[in-house]
Design a protein around this motif. Structure first.
Motif, PDB file in Angstrom:
ATOM      1  N   THR A  73      34.161  45.571  35.843  1.00 20.24           N
ATOM      2  CA  THR A  73      34.096  46.193  34.511  1.00 20.24           C
ATOM      3  C   THR A  73      32.738  45.950  33.866  1.00 20.24           C
ATOM      4  O   THR A  73      32.134  46.871  33.295  1.00 20.24           O
ATOM      5  CB  THR A  73      35.212  45.632  33.608  1.00 20.24           C
ATOM      6  OG1 THR A  73      36.476  45.920  34.195  1.00 20.24           O
ATOM      7  CG2 THR A  73      35.140  46.260  32.225  1.00 20.24           C
ATOM      8  N   GLU A  74      32.248  44.722  33.979  1.00 18.06           N
ATOM      9  CA  GLU A  74      30.941  44.399  33.398  1.00 18.06           C
ATOM     10  C   GLU A  74      29.827  45.169  34.090  1.00 18.06           C
ATOM     11  O   GLU A  74      28.904  45.673  33.434  1.00 18.06           O
ATOM     12  CB  GLU A  74      30.700  42.891  33.511  1.00 18.06           C
ATOM     13  CG  GLU A  74      31.605  42.046  32.632  1.00 18.06           C
ATOM     14  CD  GLU A  74      31.507  40.563  32.946  1.00 18.06           C
ATOM     15  OE1 GLU A  74      31.656  39.763  32.011  1.00 18.06           O
ATOM     16  OE2 GLU A  74      31.297  40.209  34.136  1.00 18.06           O
ATOM     17  N   LEU A  75      29.900  45.277  35.415  1.00 12.57           N
ATOM     18  CA  LEU A  75      28.881  46.011  36.154  1.00 12.57           C
ATOM     19  C   LEU A  75      28.904  47.493  35.815  1.00 12.57           C
ATOM     20  O   LEU A  75      27.857  48.136  35.703  1.00 12.57           O
ATOM     21  CB  LEU A  75      29.078  45.813  37.660  1.00 12.57           C
ATOM     22  CG  LEU A  75      28.606  44.476  38.233  1.00 12.57           C
ATOM     23  CD1 LEU A  75      29.063  44.336  39.674  1.00 12.57           C
ATOM     24  CD2 LEU A  75      27.096  44.351  38.135  1.00 12.57           C
ATOM     25  N   THR A  76      30.111  48.053  35.652  1.00  8.02           N
ATOM     26  CA  THR A  76      30.224  49.469  35.299  1.00  8.02           C
ATOM     27  C   THR A  76      29.560  49.736  33.953  1.00  8.02           C
ATOM     28  O   THR A  76      28.810  50.719  33.796  1.00  8.02           O
ATOM     29  CB  THR A  76      31.708  49.892  35.249  1.00  8.02           C
ATOM     30  OG1 THR A  76      32.264  49.742  36.557  1.00  8.02           O
ATOM     31  CG2 THR A  76      31.840  51.339  34.815  1.00  8.02           C
ATOM     32  N   ARG A  93      25.708  49.463  34.365  1.00  4.66           N
ATOM     33  CA  ARG A  93      25.115  50.624  35.030  1.00  4.66           C
ATOM     34  C   ARG A  93      25.106  51.837  34.102  1.00  4.66           C
ATOM     35  O   ARG A  93      24.166  52.634  34.111  1.00  4.66           O
ATOM     36  CB  ARG A  93      25.874  50.937  36.315  1.00  4.66           C
ATOM     37  CG  ARG A  93      25.660  49.916  37.426  1.00  4.66           C
ATOM     38  CD  ARG A  93      26.179  50.428  38.753  1.00  4.66           C
ATOM     39  NE  ARG A  93      27.616  50.623  38.741  1.00  4.66           N
ATOM     40  CZ  ARG A  93      28.496  49.741  39.186  1.00  4.66           C
ATOM     41  NH1 ARG A  93      28.087  48.578  39.667  1.00  4.66           N
ATOM     42  NH2 ARG A  93      29.785  50.002  39.156  1.00  4.66           N
ATOM     43  N   ARG A  94      26.150  51.985  33.322  1.00  4.46           N
ATOM     44  CA  ARG A  94      26.270  53.143  32.439  1.00  4.46           C
ATOM     45  C   ARG A  94      25.261  53.102  31.302  1.00  4.46           C
ATOM     46  O   ARG A  94      24.726  54.131  30.892  1.00  4.46           O
ATOM     47  CB  ARG A  94      27.691  53.197  31.888  1.00  4.46           C
ATOM     48  CG  ARG A  94      28.032  54.429  31.088  1.00  4.46           C
ATOM     49  CD  ARG A  94      29.440  54.315  30.545  1.00  4.46           C
ATOM     50  NE  ARG A  94      30.417  54.175  31.615  1.00  4.46           N
ATOM     51  CZ  ARG A  94      31.581  53.543  31.488  1.00  4.46           C
ATOM     52  NH1 ARG A  94      31.904  52.963  30.345  1.00  4.46           N
ATOM     53  NH2 ARG A  94      32.416  53.477  32.504  1.00  4.46           N
ATOM     54  N   ARG A  95      24.996  51.904  30.806  1.00  6.16           N
ATOM     55  CA  ARG A  95      24.203  51.775  29.587  1.00  6.16           C
ATOM     56  C   ARG A  95      22.745  51.394  29.820  1.00  6.16           C
ATOM     57  O   ARG A  95      21.890  51.679  28.980  1.00  6.16           O
ATOM     58  CB  ARG A  95      24.844  50.718  28.673  1.00  6.16           C
ATOM     59  CG  ARG A  95      26.233  51.112  28.195  1.00  6.16           C
ATOM     60  CD  ARG A  95      26.902  49.988  27.424  1.00  6.16           C
ATOM     61  NE  ARG A  95      28.247  50.390  26.986  1.00  6.16           N
ATOM     62  CZ  ARG A  95      29.100  49.581  26.354  1.00  6.16           C
ATOM     63  NH1 ARG A  95      28.755  48.340  26.086  1.00  6.16           N
ATOM     64  NH2 ARG A  95      30.296  50.039  25.998  1.00  6.16           N
ATOM     65  N   GLN A  96      22.451  50.751  30.939  1.00  5.15           N
ATOM     66  CA  GLN A  96      21.114  50.205  31.108  1.00  5.15           C
ATOM     67  C   GLN A  96      20.377  50.681  32.353  1.00  5.15           C
ATOM     68  O   GLN A  96      19.204  50.354  32.535  1.00  5.15           O
ATOM     69  CB  GLN A  96      21.188  48.665  31.136  1.00  5.15           C
ATOM     70  CG  GLN A  96      21.651  48.066  29.812  1.00  5.15           C
ATOM     71  CD  GLN A  96      21.724  46.551  29.870  1.00  5.15           C
ATOM     72  OE1 GLN A  96      22.799  45.970  30.004  1.00  5.15           O
ATOM     73  NE2 GLN A  96      20.578  45.910  29.777  1.00  5.15           N
ATOM     74  N   ILE A  97      21.056  51.445  33.204  1.00  3.44           N
ATOM     75  CA  ILE A  97      20.446  51.897  34.449  1.00  3.44           C
ATOM     76  C   ILE A  97      20.616  53.405  34.588  1.00  3.44           C
ATOM     77  O   ILE A  97      21.677  53.949  34.282  1.00  3.44           O
ATOM     78  CB  ILE A  97      21.093  51.196  35.664  1.00  3.44           C
ATOM     79  CG1 ILE A  97      20.922  49.677  35.566  1.00  3.44           C
ATOM     80  CG2 ILE A  97      20.486  51.690  36.968  1.00  3.44           C
ATOM     81  CD1 ILE A  97      21.649  48.901  36.650  1.00  3.44           C
ATOM     82  N   LEU A 124      17.404  59.814  32.471  1.00  4.78           N
ATOM     83  CA  LEU A 124      16.561  59.402  31.357  1.00  4.78           C
ATOM     84  C   LEU A 124      17.270  59.482  30.012  1.00  4.78           C
ATOM     85  O   LEU A 124      16.790  58.914  29.027  1.00  4.78           O
ATOM     86  CB  LEU A 124      15.298  60.274  31.301  1.00  4.78           C
ATOM     87  CG  LEU A 124      14.346  60.199  32.500  1.00  4.78           C
ATOM     88  CD1 LEU A 124      13.206  61.197  32.314  1.00  4.78           C
ATOM     89  CD2 LEU A 124      13.802  58.797  32.683  1.00  4.78           C
ATOM     90  N   ALA A 125      18.410  60.161  29.961  1.00  7.42           N
ATOM     91  CA  ALA A 125      19.050  60.496  28.683  1.00  7.42           C
ATOM     92  C   ALA A 125      19.373  59.282  27.834  1.00  7.42           C
ATOM     93  O   ALA A 125      19.225  59.310  26.609  1.00  7.42           O
ATOM     94  CB  ALA A 125      20.314  61.310  28.936  1.00  7.42           C
ATOM     95  N   THR A 126      19.825  58.208  28.450  1.00 10.31           N
ATOM     96  CA  THR A 126      20.248  57.028  27.697  1.00 10.31           C
ATOM     97  C   THR A 126      19.112  56.034  27.476  1.00 10.31           C
ATOM     98  O   THR A 126      19.353  54.928  26.986  1.00 10.31           O
ATOM     99  CB  THR A 126      21.400  56.311  28.419  1.00 10.31           C
ATOM    100  OG1 THR A 126      20.968  55.958  29.743  1.00 10.31           O
ATOM    101  CG2 THR A 126      22.633  57.218  28.510  1.00 10.31           C
ATOM    102  N   SER A 127      17.894  56.425  27.833  1.00 13.93           N
ATOM    103  CA  SER A 127      16.735  55.534  27.730  1.00 13.93           C
ATOM    104  C   SER A 127      17.019  54.198  28.422  1.00 13.93           C
ATOM    105  O   SER A 127      16.953  53.128  27.814  1.00 13.93           O
ATOM    106  CB  SER A 127      16.372  55.291  26.259  1.00 13.93           C
ATOM    107  OG  SER A 127      15.131  54.634  26.148  1.00 13.93           O
ATOM    108  N   PRO A 128      17.323  54.244  29.718  1.00 10.60           N
ATOM    109  CA  PRO A 128      17.740  53.029  30.429  1.00 10.60           C
ATOM    110  C   PRO A 128      16.591  52.051  30.613  1.00 10.60           C
ATOM    111  O   PRO A 128      15.416  52.423  30.544  1.00 10.60           O
ATOM    112  CB  PRO A 128      18.206  53.575  31.781  1.00 10.60           C
ATOM    113  CG  PRO A 128      17.377  54.803  31.991  1.00 10.60           C
ATOM    114  CD  PRO A 128      17.243  55.408  30.626  1.00 10.60           C
ATOM    115  N   ASP A 129      16.956  50.796  30.872  1.00 10.71           N
ATOM    116  CA  ASP A 129      15.934  49.794  31.153  1.00 10.71           C
ATOM    117  C   ASP A 129      15.153  50.160  32.414  1.00 10.71           C
ATOM    118  O   ASP A 129      13.951  49.919  32.486  1.00 10.71           O
ATOM    119  CB  ASP A 129      16.586  48.422  31.336  1.00 10.71           C
ATOM    120  CG  ASP A 129      17.075  47.846  30.016  1.00 10.71           C
ATOM    121  OD1 ASP A 129      16.238  47.622  29.130  1.00 10.71           O
ATOM    122  OD2 ASP A 129      18.291  47.643  29.870  1.00 10.71           O
TER     123      ASP A 129
END
Length: 265
Positions: free
Chosen positions: A96-99, A102-106, A178-183
């Motif tokens: 859950t943490e990895l999901t 990945r969704r928010r930062q990658i 690029l949409a979420t401005s990932p790290d």
């Protein structure tokens, strides 16, 4: 073993402060198979990827380059060692943490595009937000609109993947990444399914994302031309980083790869 570093001019990276690193790996080992017959894909790899840089990862088939990307992106687990992303220790995170990470930062860009065929261009680009159960802020929406316009997709928003060329589909994949401005954006052979002209356009877009907005990109590729767009090239062989080079021309990359393949043979 031949000394590759004597055959190709090599500039080794200097250690970066932890705050300058978007991803770091420390003594990472990845093994497959059972304890009696382990197959080592990564044999104690340590590296750091600097923020706002374009890094290419290369190596002969079976060298561990795709495995390295997958463990750095949290798509696969390590056998031992530690990986930090934006200061967070991702080794040991649960599914859950990895999901969420990945969704928010990658962001991800794949050779096969991985677009949802039932969604149109806008639906595919907005998918990370949909999966995260939120709508973009006004600032995020403005950034997305700019990305779509820059990638030449503003007049294609209602088209589905099957109505687009390969290059257009890859542009959608880039916009989504690029949409979420990932790290960091991980790109796995992003030009492998494209012709040479479209490949250059896609690579130029990735290069511009680094130059204009400081996006961090790590790209696995076998293509010397693609690698030449990067600021830094990591060469793997037998699960180890054997060269860490500053930017190279396609000809230098080709010679390096040939030498690595001869040594690994």
């Amino acid at each position: 073993m031949n000394d590759i570093s004597q055959q190709i001019p090599l500039v080794r990276s200097t250690p970066e402060p932890p705050s300058d690193l978007v991803v770091s790996a420390h003594h990472v080992v990845k093994q497959y198979g059972d304890a009696a017959n382990p197959v080592t894909a990564l044999g104690g790899v340590s590296l750091g990827l600097k923020r706002g840089a374009f890094t290419a990862i290369m190596g002969p088939s079976g060298s561990g380059k795709s495995t390295l990307m997958h463990v750095m992106a949290g798509l696969d687990t390590v056998s031992s060692g530690e990986i930090l992303l934006a200061g967070q220790r991702i080794t040991g995170m649960n599914d859950t943490e990895l999901t969420k990470l990945r969704r928010r930062q990658i962001g991800f860009i794949f050779q096969a595009f991985n677009l949802v065929p039932t969604l149109d261009v806008l639906g595919n680009v907005m998918l990370p937000f949909e999966l995260d159960g939120r709508t973009p802020t006004a600032a995020e929406q403005g950034r997305i609109d700019t990305i779509l316009a820059t990638l030449g997709l503003a007049n294609r928003l209602t088209h589905r993947p099957h109505e687009l060329s390969g290059g257009q589909q890859q542009r959608v994949a880039i916009a989504r990444a690029l949409a979420t401005s990932p790290d960091i954006v991980f790109a796995d052979e992003p030009t492998g399914a494209l012709d040479s002209r479209t490949s250059r356009e896609v690579l130029g877009l990735l290069r511009e994302a680094v130059n204009s907005s400081g996006q961090s990109i790590a790209m696995v590729t076998h293509d010397p031309v693609a690698a030449s767009y990067a600021d830094r090239i990591l060469f793997l062989a037998d699960g180890q980083i054997v060269l860490d080079s500053a930017a190279m021309s396609p000809e230098q990359v080709s010679r390096t790869m040939l030498n690595l393949e001869q040594v690994s043979a």
